[in-house]
Design an enzyme around this catalytic site. Structure first.
Site, PDB file in Angstrom:
ATOM      1  N   GLU A 110      -2.442   8.119  -6.610  1.00 40.40           N
ATOM      2  CA  GLU A 110      -2.534   7.276  -7.801  1.00 40.40           C
ATOM      3  C   GLU A 110      -3.717   7.707  -8.664  1.00 40.40           C
ATOM      4  O   GLU A 110      -4.856   7.643  -8.183  1.00 40.40           O
ATOM      5  CB  GLU A 110      -2.691   5.807  -7.393  1.00 40.40           C
ATOM      6  CG  GLU A 110      -1.494   5.255  -6.644  1.00 40.40           C
ATOM      7  CD  GLU A 110      -1.698   3.831  -6.136  1.00 40.40           C
ATOM      8  OE1 GLU A 110      -0.721   3.226  -5.675  1.00 40.40           O
ATOM      9  OE2 GLU A 110      -2.846   3.328  -6.193  1.00 40.40           O
ATOM     10  N   HIS A 157       0.787   0.159  -9.983  1.00 43.39           N
ATOM     11  CA  HIS A 157      -0.162  -0.595  -9.173  1.00 43.39           C
ATOM     12  C   HIS A 157      -0.734  -1.777  -9.956  1.00 43.39           C
ATOM     13  O   HIS A 157      -1.959  -1.986 -10.010  1.00 43.39           O
ATOM     14  CB  HIS A 157      -1.292   0.312  -8.682  1.00 43.39           C
ATOM     15  CG  HIS A 157      -1.966  -0.206  -7.442  1.00 43.39           C
ATOM     16  ND1 HIS A 157      -2.401   0.621  -6.433  1.00 43.39           N
ATOM     17  CD2 HIS A 157      -2.284  -1.469  -7.034  1.00 43.39           C
ATOM     18  CE1 HIS A 157      -2.963  -0.095  -5.469  1.00 43.39           C
ATOM     19  NE2 HIS A 157      -2.892  -1.379  -5.809  1.00 43.39           N
ATOM     20  N   ARG A 162       0.837  -1.194   0.000  1.00 43.39           N
ATOM     21  CA  ARG A 162       0.000   0.000   0.000  1.00 43.39           C
ATOM     22  C   ARG A 162       0.872   1.244   0.000  1.00 43.39           C
ATOM     23  O   ARG A 162       1.887   1.309   0.679  1.00 43.39           O
ATOM     24  CB  ARG A 162      -0.909   0.035   1.251  1.00 43.39           C
ATOM     25  CG  ARG A 162      -2.071  -0.943   1.216  1.00 43.39           C
ATOM     26  CD  ARG A 162      -3.122  -0.531   0.191  1.00 43.39           C
ATOM     27  NE  ARG A 162      -4.280  -1.404   0.186  1.00 43.39           N
ATOM     28  CZ  ARG A 162      -4.423  -2.445  -0.619  1.00 43.39           C
ATOM     29  NH1 ARG A 162      -3.456  -2.755  -1.470  1.00 43.39           N
ATOM     30  NH2 ARG A 162      -5.523  -3.177  -0.593  1.00 43.39           N
TER      31      ARG A 162
END
Length: 332
Positions: free
Chosen positions: A264, A286, A235
């Site tokens: 993000e 990601h 994370r």
């Protein structure tokens, strides 16, 4: 009775992965993405909301009295006001254990590239260094084996355990870190600071909570070996990004591989985007979780959660209700 299901951000599941529709009478509505000011309008009249990164806070949920289930198309549910849902009897389900192969494999890929300095050597070849060397190979950058090195893992859930299996298969000395600041570490754990100080690779596989935010900052980075790597496929927010930039620029550690960051997608001036000019820092968008096999498993489990809820046998609820569901079509 037809049940209305609205998926607010379908684009978070890859388009080549098929999402089967539930096997009960329903109306399925989906949007590729949803802006914050569109959420209430699009969910009004829906019995079930399917979301990944869309925020459903108290202000929004208070305007959706018909909502019975929020089916999160991901493991993390920090975008959902769980306390409000608990108080109003709105069930929340999430996805579990679908990325047990893809995330550790991605972490291993980052480790391999950095440990063997592949980016630097590829760039040297492009720049003509091989020809300049005058021989069959050259030694501009150190290359390290993984066998015999120490892999320190923070987080002993299914992903941390899977990472440990890979590490042991490669001949690494695998250790797990106890919680930061914990004196009684318990069997199978080493003190947090010891893991940082002695590991050649530190890999993060823990959730982001108030207790783990900025888990790795300048003091922790200073504890690590100058030859060590820091890997984060867990994370954004676990690592203080400004401090990481300092650690890479000042060569406190040998390198870092990240798949997650706080913002993000990042802005153009994000510090970790600028850090990508260094060959010992890797940032991927990601996608550690995003193998085709894993996304299909996620999609299937998402529909399983919805079908189970409607059948009165809810699965993967993120909290337990105080009252028992009725035996038939409990959530609806």
């Amino acid at each position: 009775m037809s049940i209305k299901i609205t998926f607010l951000d379908r684009s978070t599941i890859a388009p080549h992965v098929q999402t089967r529709k539930p096997l009960f009478d329903h109306e399925w509505v989906e949007f590729q993405s949803t802006a914050p000011d569109e959420v209430v309008q699009r969910l009004r009249g829906s019995d079930i909301a399917v979301v990944n990164k869309v925020t459903l806070d108290q202000e929004i949920l208070a305007q959706l009295p018909q909502l019975k289930l929020i089916a999160v198309a991901a493991t993390g549910y920090d975008k959902i006001d769980i306390d409000y849902c608990r108080g109003k009897g709105i069930s929340v389900s999430n996805i579990r254990n679908y990325a047990v192969n893809t995330v550790p494999e991605h972490a291993l890929s980052l480790i391999m590239v950095l440990r063997r300095n592949l980016f630097s050597y590829c760039q040297d070849v492009k720049n003509g260094e091989w020809k300049k060397s005058g021989q069959f190979c050259f030694f501009n950058h150190p290359i390290g084996d993984l066998a015999g090195s120490r892999l320190g893992i923070i987080g002993k859930g299914v992903l941390g355990q899977a990472m440990a299996t890979i590490g042991r298969a490669l001949g690494m000395d695998v250790v797990f870190a106890a919680r930061k600041g914990l004196n009684d570490v318990g069997f199978g754990f080493l003190p947090f600071e010891e893991v940082l100080a002695t590991s050649d690779v530190v890999s993060l596989h823990c959730p982001l909570t108030p207790a783990t935010r900025n888990l790795i900052a300048l003091p922790e980075l200073q504890l690590m070996k100058e030859t060590a790597l820091l890997i984060n496929t867990a994370r954004g927010g676990l690592v203080n990004e400004a401090d990481l930039e300092t650690a890479i620029v000042d060569k406190m550690i040998a390198g870092a591989g990240f798949d997650v960051i706080m913002e993000e997608p990042p802005a153009d001036n994000h510090p970790l985007i600028a850090l990508m000019r260094y060959p010992n820092f890797i940032l991927t968008p990601h996608i550690a979780w995003a193998s085709t096999e894993a996304i299909q498993a996620l999609s299937d489990q998402l529909i399983d959660n919805i079908e189970n809820f409607v059948a009165g046998k809810p699965s993967n609820l993120v909290y337990k209700k105080s009252r028992k569901p009725s035996p038939s079509r409990a959530g609806i």
